[in-house]
Motif scaffolding. Structure first.
Motif, PDB file in Angstrom:
ATOM      1  N   UNK A 202       0.840  -1.199   0.000  1.00  0.00           N
ATOM      2  CA  UNK A 202       0.000   0.000   0.000  1.00  0.00           C
ATOM      3  C   UNK A 202       0.873   1.247   0.000  1.00  0.00           C
ATOM      4  N   UNK A 203       0.297   2.334  -0.438  1.00  0.00           N
ATOM      5  CA  UNK A 203       0.975   3.623  -0.417  1.00  0.00           C
ATOM      6  C   UNK A 203      -0.087   4.696  -0.218  1.00  0.00           C
ATOM      7  N   UNK A 204       0.254   5.709   0.568  1.00  0.00           N
ATOM      8  CA  UNK A 204      -0.682   6.812   0.807  1.00  0.00           C
ATOM      9  C   UNK A 204      -0.252   8.020  -0.022  1.00  0.00           C
ATOM     10  N   UNK A 205      -1.234   8.655  -0.662  1.00  0.00           N
ATOM     11  CA  UNK A 205      -0.924   9.848  -1.451  1.00  0.00           C
ATOM     12  C   UNK A 205      -1.602  11.073  -0.820  1.00  0.00           C
ATOM     13  N   UNK A 206      -0.966  12.251  -0.925  1.00  0.00           N
ATOM     14  CA  UNK A 206      -1.577  13.475  -0.403  1.00  0.00           C
ATOM     15  C   UNK A 206      -2.914  13.728  -1.089  1.00  0.00           C
ATOM     16  N   UNK A 207      -3.900  14.128  -0.322  1.00  0.00           N
ATOM     17  CA  UNK A 207      -5.261  14.213  -0.834  1.00  0.00           C
ATOM     18  C   UNK A 207      -5.383  15.200  -1.985  1.00  0.00           C
ATOM     19  N   UNK A 208      -4.529  16.205  -2.057  1.00  0.00           N
ATOM     20  CA  UNK A 208      -4.621  17.203  -3.117  1.00  0.00           C
ATOM     21  C   UNK A 208      -3.712  16.903  -4.305  1.00  0.00           C
ATOM     22  N   UNK A 209      -3.028  15.760  -4.304  1.00  0.00           N
ATOM     23  CA  UNK A 209      -2.060  15.488  -5.365  1.00  0.00           C
ATOM     24  C   UNK A 209      -2.737  15.324  -6.728  1.00  0.00           C
ATOM     25  N   UNK A 210      -2.018  15.717  -7.769  1.00  0.00           N
ATOM     26  CA  UNK A 210      -2.516  15.539  -9.132  1.00  0.00           C
ATOM     27  C   UNK A 210      -1.637  14.578  -9.934  1.00  0.00           C
ATOM     28  N   UNK A 211      -0.466  14.231  -9.387  1.00  0.00           N
ATOM     29  CA  UNK A 211       0.467  13.337 -10.077  1.00  0.00           C
ATOM     30  C   UNK A 211       0.641  12.056  -9.276  1.00  0.00           C
ATOM     31  N   UNK A 212       0.104  10.957  -9.802  1.00  0.00           N
ATOM     32  CA  UNK A 212       0.155   9.669  -9.111  1.00  0.00           C
ATOM     33  C   UNK A 212       1.193   8.725  -9.711  1.00  0.00           C
ATOM     34  N   UNK A 213       2.068   9.225 -10.563  1.00  0.00           N
ATOM     35  CA  UNK A 213       2.980   8.373 -11.322  1.00  0.00           C
ATOM     36  C   UNK A 213       3.812   7.456 -10.438  1.00  0.00           C
ATOM     37  N   UNK A 214       4.483   8.027  -9.448  1.00  0.00           N
ATOM     38  CA  UNK A 214       5.373   7.214  -8.614  1.00  0.00           C
ATOM     39  C   UNK A 214       4.596   6.177  -7.817  1.00  0.00           C
ATOM     40  N   UNK A 215       3.385   6.523  -7.395  1.00  0.00           N
ATOM     41  CA  UNK A 215       2.549   5.600  -6.631  1.00  0.00           C
ATOM     42  C   UNK A 215       2.096   4.434  -7.518  1.00  0.00           C
TER      43      UNK A 215
END
Length: 405
Positions: A202-215
């Motif tokens: 699993x990985x958590x992303x910042x709620x406002x992020x627009x770039x999910x590439x690395x995830x």
């Protein structure tokens, strides 16, 4: 001067009639029932709430007749900007100075969790349709709040089971790092473990992020059969678009654990096709849903989703409870809301449990292929109906202190 017996009897009767009349009068504070729609008007969740939620509440008030117990029903609204401090300040202002009786929508789970506690402190009512965290009727339940349209347990229960039945038993979570995303991952993980599924990462992303590439690269490298996106709003839409561009969806299934109809509209069927999702409401389900949805479309120029339908249905149920209680006092109204069944286009034989959870059927849908869609907003095909008694967390597993065990 002595009062004769007949006069004394007449005076006593008049006094009794006057007393009964005063007692029988509706007890409405400030001679108005005021409803506040606290929602996201400008941020990434505005397409799942915002102006649509206000329109749905206003429709309910108009359909009720604009008055209850002879006094007007007023609707006000505000943008909480997805900031808990802004939301709580507005909640206190509404309850304390503007004498708001009920606050609704409350998209953004961190905000909803805060507002229901203020409702309890002020003895007012909060009805949640926008937010999903199941904590609202579990460890954070209150006697003054209702969780109406859906929650993370029901979403996990529907989508996870459907994918496990297909053999998709290894999962990687891409989770929005806030209360809703965390609750959705937690509830889904519990369903997986109970049915021999396995979480491989699993990985958590910042709620406002627009770039999910690395995830997404990490999700791809995991080789999990399912890449589950536990988030919502425009960030969720961006994540699905990126997954499509990365080619995820061939050997791996992209699962949206909360998918709004407006998300599918934004994604387009070419990108969203084949996605399984769990929902409380679909505009094209039957004649009643179509009739109401067409009225909503006339106002908003889009079809409604479960949040819109829940805002309308719960507002109508609230006003019926005020009418039945003869007052807008929170305790009396909540008692009526919990005792009265809900039968409308949104739910059949719905009911509000002691933990504040409104239980009703949920539905598993598959997004259609472009070739299967015959008209505008024709996006879903039904895969399964989950009965109300198994869709939501059973009371036997509840941590709500209001539940007697």
């Amino acid at each position: 001067m002595k009062i004769s017996c007949p006069l004394r009897a007449s005076f006593a009767l008049a006094l009794t009639v006057f007393s009964v009349s005063i007692w029988a009068q509706p007890k409405i504070s400030d001679n108005v029932v005021r409803i506040g729609v606290l929602t996201d008007m400008s941020g990434q969740f505005s397409h799942e709430s915002g102006k649509g939620s206000v329109a749905a509440v206003q429709m309910a008030v108009e359909d009720f007749g604009g008055k209850v117990l002879g006094v007007p029903v007023e609707v006000i609204s505000a943008d909480h900007l997805n900031k808990p401090d802004v939301a709580l300040a507005k909640t206190r202002e509404w309850y304390d100075t503007q004498k708001v009786d009920m606050i609704t929508n409350l998209i953004n789970s961190a905000i909803a969790l805060g507002v229901v506690n203020v409702a309890k402190e002020r003895n007012r009512i909060a009805i949640v349709n926008g937010s999903g965290t199941s904590r609202l009727t579990n460890d954070s339940c209150t006697p003054n709040s209702v969780h109406y349209a859906y929650d993370t347990f029901a979403l996990a229960n529907g989508t996870a089971r459907a994918l496990l039945e297909k053999g998709d038993d290894t999962w990687f979570f891409l989770t929005a790092d806030y209360a809703f995303g965390q609750a959705l991952e937690s509830d889904t993980t519990a369903i997986l473990k109970a049915r021999n599924g396995r979480v491989v990462g699993n990985v958590k992303y910042p709620v406002e992020t627009s770039d999910h590439s690395s995830f997404l690269l990490r999700a791809q490298d995991s080789k999990a059969k399912v890449v589950a996106i536990a988030g919502s709003g425009s960030s969720f839409v961006n994540a699905v678009k990126s997954a499509h561009e990365f080619g995820i969806g061939g050997k791996q299934t992209v699962a949206g654990l909360l998918v709004w109809l407006t998300d599918v509209h934004s994604l387009g069927l070419e990108t969203a096709q084949g996605m399984l999702l769990t929902d409380a409401f679909y505009w094209d389900r039957d004649e009643k849903t179509r009739a109401w949805s067409k009225r909503f479309f006339e106002r908003m120029k889009r079809m409604p989703h479960m949040g819109d339908a829940g805002d309308y249905s719960s507002t109508m149920h609230y006003l019926n409870a005020v009418q039945a209680a003869g007052t807008d006092e929170a305790g009396a109204v909540m008692a009526k809301m919990k005792s009265m069944p809900i039968n409308d286009f949104f739910a059949t034989n719905g009911r509000i449990r002691e933990d504040g959870r409104m239980v009703h059927d949920m539905y598993v849908y598959e997004v259609k292929k472009p070739s299967e869609s015959k008209y505008a907003w024709d996006y879903y095909k039904l895969r399964a109906t989950i009965p109300a008694d198994i869709a939501f967390r059973p009371l036997s597993e509840s941590a709500c202190p209001l539940v007697k065990k």
